[in-house]
Write a protein that holds these residues in place. Structure first.
Motif, short mmCIF file in Angstrom:
data_model
loop_
_atom_site.label_atom_id
_atom_site.label_comp_id
_atom_site.label_asym_id
_atom_site.label_seq_id
_atom_site.Cartn_x
_atom_site.Cartn_y
_atom_site.Cartn_z
N UNK A 290 0.83 -1.20 0.00
CA UNK A 290 0.00 0.00 0.00
C UNK A 290 0.87 1.25 0.00
N UNK A 291 0.34 2.33 -0.57
CA UNK A 291 1.05 3.59 -0.60
C UNK A 291 0.17 4.69 -0.02
N UNK A 292 0.82 5.68 0.57
CA UNK A 292 0.12 6.85 1.10
C UNK A 292 1.05 8.05 0.98
N UNK A 293 0.47 9.25 0.96
CA UNK A 293 1.28 10.47 0.87
C UNK A 293 2.25 10.57 2.03
N UNK A 294 1.83 10.09 3.19
CA UNK A 294 2.67 10.07 4.38
C UNK A 294 2.65 8.67 4.96
N UNK A 295 3.80 8.21 5.42
CA UNK A 295 3.84 6.90 6.08
C UNK A 295 4.96 6.89 7.10
N UNK A 296 4.77 6.07 8.13
CA UNK A 296 5.78 5.95 9.18
C UNK A 296 5.63 4.57 9.81
N UNK A 297 6.75 3.96 10.14
CA UNK A 297 6.74 2.65 10.80
C UNK A 297 6.66 2.83 12.31
N UNK A 298 6.03 1.87 12.95
CA UNK A 298 5.92 1.95 14.41
C UNK A 298 5.57 0.61 15.01
N UNK A 299 5.40 0.62 16.32
CA UNK A 299 5.07 -0.60 17.05
C UNK A 299 3.90 -0.31 17.97
N UNK A 300 2.93 -1.21 17.95
CA UNK A 300 1.74 -1.05 18.77
C UNK A 300 2.09 -1.28 20.24
N UNK A 301 1.85 -0.26 21.07
CA UNK A 301 2.21 -0.38 22.49
C UNK A 301 0.99 -0.60 23.38
N UNK A 302 -0.19 -0.19 22.92
CA UNK A 302 -1.41 -0.44 23.70
C UNK A 302 -2.62 -0.26 22.79
#
Length: 361
Positions: A290-302
């Motif tokens: 998938x593509x988006x104008x903005x994207x960022x990786x992260x980790x679900x914390x709660x």
């Protein structure tokens, strides 16, 4: 009811000082005929003082109150012909429902036959005809609220003023009466001015909202305009929930936050500091490819489950924690702590806002 159309209300430079304390300052507002305006703000923001100035119970230190262009600033409350519904309803416990509703007509020395006709019409309007002979103690909170509305409308007021009229009700009943109040406003065509600190109520009921903070109107407009295009951090944070992203504008107009480059809803001056408001429901979890104008990786914390939606808290390296609202039905992933995700959102979802609310007053 008589079907009288609404009246236009204007406030011009209205202020109120109590000694060295300024409760309201420099308020300019225009309410069109038949509109539903809500004064929204936190405790101490000046919204109730402003309503009392409109009602005539508080004399302004500066400015003017105009009704259909006529200056009524010096008129006492009883001469303004405004109906008012208070937070606690203020019903007379020793009177029946019909007697409570008739009270404003008795004060105006209306003949008995006309009183009875108007009371019957008011009872029909709020769907309480079967309760005319009951006393307030025999009614539910919602029914008492309807009686208060009928009493405020029975004498065909120029304006209806509402001071947190639904705050004493439980959440479900409050939602039901919001719909009834909105339908009532449409039917009778009068001008309503409402005070609340409840953002959902303001968004649901109003044609226009004026948001107050520290005695000033910091932004006013249609509900969708204020929600989708807040001018300040205060408005974005108070009206709903928002993530706030900080960065510096690059030469090509993007916002750099650490190593992450973001696109905003509007162009920003290169080299300037930027603060972007991003609503949680506008962020989505990107599947591979998938593509988006903005994207960022992260980790679900709660995460938490609210029935219709999951609320996720995702920790990112450059943007810090981001709140995500994800529909629970047919959710793309099953939330679990530690899950690696990629978040994406459109450029027009990230709205630039001003840090200092006073700068936009």
């Amino acid at each position: 009811m008589s079907g009288v159309t609404g009246h236009a209300l204007s406030l011009v430079g209205v202020g109120k000082r109590y000694g060295g304390f300024t409760a309201v300052e420099g308020v300019d507002l225009s309410v069109e005929r038949g509109a539903f305006l809500t004064l929204l703000g936190p405790s101490g923001s000046g919204k109730t003082t402003l309503l009392m100035i409109i009602a005539g119970f508080v004399e302004p230190s500066a400015g003017a109150v105009l009704l259909d262009g006529r200056d009524i600033t010096g008129l006492p409350p009883e001469k303004r012909q405004f109906g008012m519904v208070f937070q606690g309803y203020a019903l007379f416990p020793h009177m029946t429902v019909a007697e409570n509703i008739a009270f404003p007509l008795r004060v105006r020395r209306m003949n008995r036959a006309e009183q009875q006709r108007k009371v019957r019409a008011a009872l029909d309007l709020v769907q309480l005809s079967a309760f005319a002979d009951r006393r307030p103690a025999q009614l539910s909170g919602g029914q008492q609220q309807r009686v208060a509305l009928a009493r405020a409308l029975v004498f065909d007021p120029a304006l209806l003023l509402l001071d947190e009229p639904l705050s004493a009700l439980d959440k479900k009943l409050r939602a039901e009466l919001q719909e009834e109040l909105k339908a009532l406003h449409r039917r009778i065509g009068r001008t309503f001015v409402n005070v609340t600190h409840d953002q959902e109520e303001a968004l649901s009921l109003s044609d226009r909202i004026a948001i107050l903070n520290n005695g000033r109107v910091v932004q006013q407009g249609a509900p969708s305009e204020l929600y989708e295009a807040p001018r300040t951090r205060f408005v974005a944070d108070f009206l709903g929930t928002s993530n706030f992203l900080r960065g510096v504008v690059t030469a090509d107009g993007r916002v750099q936050a650490g190593e992450t480059l973001l696109r905003a809803a509007v162009p920003l001056p290169p080299g300037s500091a930027a603060l972007l408001s991003l609503r949680p429901e506008k962020v989505r979890l990107l599947a591979e490819g998938d593509r988006a104008a903005n994207s960022v990786a992260g980790r679900l914390v709660s995460w938490s489950y609210g029935g219709a939606a999951f609320t996720l808290m995702v920790e990112t390296r450059d943007l810090g924690p981001l709140r995500v609202a994800m529909p629970a039905w047919n959710a793309p992933v099953a939330p679990r702590e530690g899950l690696a995700v990629t978040l994406g959102w459109d450029a027009d979802a990230a709205v630039p806002v001003i840090e200092d609310a006073a700068a936009a007053a």
